[in-house]
Design an enzyme around this catalytic site. Structure first.
Site, PDB file in Angstrom:
ATOM      1  N   TYR A 111      26.515  68.677   6.936  1.00  0.00           N
ATOM      2  CA  TYR A 111      25.865  67.701   7.832  1.00  0.00           C
ATOM      3  C   TYR A 111      25.590  68.386   9.188  1.00  0.00           C
ATOM      4  O   TYR A 111      26.457  69.078   9.734  1.00  0.00           O
ATOM      5  CB  TYR A 111      26.841  66.538   7.992  1.00  0.00           C
ATOM      6  CG  TYR A 111      26.427  65.435   8.905  1.00  0.00           C
ATOM      7  CD1 TYR A 111      25.241  64.741   8.711  1.00  0.00           C
ATOM      8  CD2 TYR A 111      27.259  65.046   9.953  1.00  0.00           C
ATOM      9  CE1 TYR A 111      24.888  63.696   9.545  1.00  0.00           C
ATOM     10  CE2 TYR A 111      26.915  63.992  10.788  1.00  0.00           C
ATOM     11  CZ  TYR A 111      25.724  63.328  10.581  1.00  0.00           C
ATOM     12  OH  TYR A 111      25.376  62.294  11.404  1.00  0.00           O
ATOM     13  N   ASP A 181      34.534  67.162   3.515  1.00  0.00           N
ATOM     14  CA  ASP A 181      33.840  65.922   3.875  1.00  0.00           C
ATOM     15  C   ASP A 181      33.515  65.223   2.554  1.00  0.00           C
ATOM     16  O   ASP A 181      32.627  65.646   1.811  1.00  0.00           O
ATOM     17  CB  ASP A 181      32.565  66.257   4.673  1.00  0.00           C
ATOM     18  CG  ASP A 181      31.818  65.000   5.126  1.00  0.00           C
ATOM     19  OD1 ASP A 181      31.971  63.943   4.478  1.00  0.00           O
ATOM     20  OD2 ASP A 181      31.068  65.093   6.112  1.00  0.00           O
TER      21      ASP A 181
HETATM   22  C1  LIG Z   1      28.065  63.557   5.132  1.00  0.00           C
HETATM   23  C2  LIG Z   1      28.318  62.978   6.473  1.00  0.00           C
HETATM   24  N1  LIG Z   1      29.446  63.294   7.108  1.00  0.00           N
HETATM   25  C3  LIG Z   1      29.735  62.802   8.319  1.00  0.00           C
HETATM   26  C4  LIG Z   1      28.867  61.961   8.972  1.00  0.00           C
HETATM   27  C5  LIG Z   1      29.207  61.483  10.343  1.00  0.00           C
HETATM   28  O1  LIG Z   1      29.619  60.178  10.375  1.00  0.00           O
HETATM   29  P1  LIG Z   1      29.426  59.290  11.696  1.00  0.00           P
HETATM   30  O2  LIG Z   1      27.982  58.939  11.765  1.00  0.00           O
HETATM   31  O3  LIG Z   1      30.338  58.134  11.478  1.00  0.00           O
HETATM   32  O4  LIG Z   1      29.844  60.121  12.868  1.00  0.00           O
HETATM   33  C6  LIG Z   1      27.683  61.589   8.350  1.00  0.00           C
HETATM   34  C7  LIG Z   1      26.732  60.666   9.028  1.00  0.00           C
HETATM   35  O5  LIG Z   1      25.599  60.498   8.639  1.00  0.00           O
HETATM   36  C8  LIG Z   1      27.387  62.121   7.074  1.00  0.00           C
HETATM   37  O6  LIG Z   1      26.236  61.824   6.447  1.00  0.00           O
END
Ligand SMILES: Cc1ncc(COP(=O)(O)O)c(C=O)c1O
Length: 387
Positions: A111, A181
């Site tokens: 991400y 993640d």
């Molecule tokens: C795969 C992934 N990890 C982490 C995040 C981050 O999450 P947040 O938007 O709650 O900070 C996202 C957000 O789109 C995501 O798609």
């Protein structure tokens, strides 16, 4: 840890009687100051992680209940810390294991803000990030200074599935800490600790909350990494508001049924899209030609509702017209709510270690809980105009 199946655990987890006081949902406890009967009682108070009220920043039963529920979904975990967003969870997880001079291995499909944190904050702290191919299997990946490896499986734009158990096994042999993640699969479709992950991260903003109305992140850790995670989280003053924690816990109870519906509709639509002449490729982990599909088959018990497709010809303007014209798909960031979304994405622009991303205009879909045939009719009309 209960022996019950995940669907049962998800309903019961974190609902300790002393936190719920007999009602079904752990209620919203709002607090900054927490009062004690005497100075002696205040001094005798146990740390909040043991379940004792102490100070609002350390949470109340509302946040503890959510954290405990998430821990119960990951057999083998010691505990969970919650954070005000998924990115905050990623940042603190990384800082809890890295120190100046260390090298971090970061998957090239990560991400974008995860990459941004590494390239900016970690670089300023003297921590080197080396991006690696999502299809790497360990082996010669690790260097003398490698302290941690971060995985995201599948990547949330290009959907390469990683060999997480293989990478974890190779990392363990070298004493390298493993972080994942796991937002796309959640512990229901991929129990991370069982695969050897040390720190499992969720953007609870997505499927855990499930209703597109809050921001929240979590990190679930094994015993070996739990103390460092708590210490780092405390040092950065991380805190989740009780209203958001309540809503996330409420959403969590229906995660299993929501995910199965997202899965069924997304698969139906992905298979339909793959047969359309305007589509060059569908990037969905459950389709045989998805990169790393064999790892999805081996390791996952389901697929959620997020995937991408690549258009056959056309450019950015035509792609924007297609997305603008869809009537059931909202245009916006994030995913994991009950509603469908469409987003133009260009993952190739982010890559520094690999070039495997399919050429052509790409659109990411989140398939919500609408009727799948209505969504197909909407996409069919858009594609007819695209052609
Ligand atoms: C795969 C992934 N990890 C982490 C995040 C981050 O999450 P947040 O938007 O709650 O900070 C996202 C957000 O789109 C995501 O798609």
């Amino acid at each position: 840890m209960s022996e019950d199946r995940p669907e049962t655990r998800i309903v019961k987890a974190g609902r300790r009687a002393q936190w719920t006081q007999g009602i079904v949902n752990p209620p919203v406890w709002r607090a900054s100051t927490i009062l004690f009967d005497s100075v002696a009682a205040m001094r005798a108070a146990n740390p909040p992680e043991d379940g004792t009220l102490h100070y609002g920043r350390n949470g109340t039963p509302t946040q503890w209940s959510l954290a405990e529920a998430l821990t119960e979904l990951e057999p083998g975990a010691a505990g969970t810390k919650t954070f005000p967003s998924g990115v905050a969870a990623i940042a603190v997880a990384l800082l809890s294991v890295l120190k100046p001079g260390d090298e971090l291995l970061m998957v090239d499909s990560a991400y974008a803000p995860t990459r941004g944190f590494c390239d900016d904050v970690l670089a300023r702290l003297g921590i080197t990030t080396r991006y690696y191919d999502p299809l790497a299997s360990g082996g010669d990946l690790f260097g003398d200074k490698t302290r941690a490896i971060f995985m995201e499986s599948p990547g949330s734009l290009s959907f390469e599935v990683q060999d997480v158990p293989g990478l974890c096994a190779a990392a363990k042999k070298r004493g390298v800490v493993t972080l994942l993640d796991n937002t796309w699969a959640t512990p229901l479709f991929f129990p991370a600790m069982a695969a050897g992950v040390d720190l499992a991260i969720l953007a609870c903003t997505k499927y855990i909350s499930g209703h597109s109305d809050l921001m929240l992140g979590s990190v679930t850790a094994t015993a070996a990494h739990w103390d460092a995670l708590c210490k780092t989280s405390r040092a950065f003053g991380q805190h989740v508001g009780p209203d958001d924690a309540y809503l996330a816990a409420r959403g969590l109870r229906t995660l299993a049924v929501r995910l199965r519906q997202h899965e069924a509709s997304a698969l139906k639509i992905a298979r339909w899209l793959a047969e359309q002449p305007q589509i060059a490729r569908v990037l969905h982990p459950a389709l045989a030609d998805c990169t790393g599909h064999e790892f999805w088959v081996r390791d996952f018990s389901g697929a959620s509702g997020l995937f991408s497709f690549v258009l056959n010809g056309g450019g950015d303007a035509a792609r924007a017209r297609l997305v603008d014209g869809l009537k059931h798909f909202g245009i916006g960031y994030s995913w994991g709510g009950y509603e469908s979304l469409a987003l133009p994405v260009d993952p190739a622009r982010l890559r520094t270690a690999t070039t495997r991303v399919q050429e052509g205009p790409m659109v990411r879909l989140h398939i919500g809980l609408e009727d799948a045939d209505d969504l197909i009719a909407d996409l069919a009309a858009g594609l007819a105009a695209y052609a």
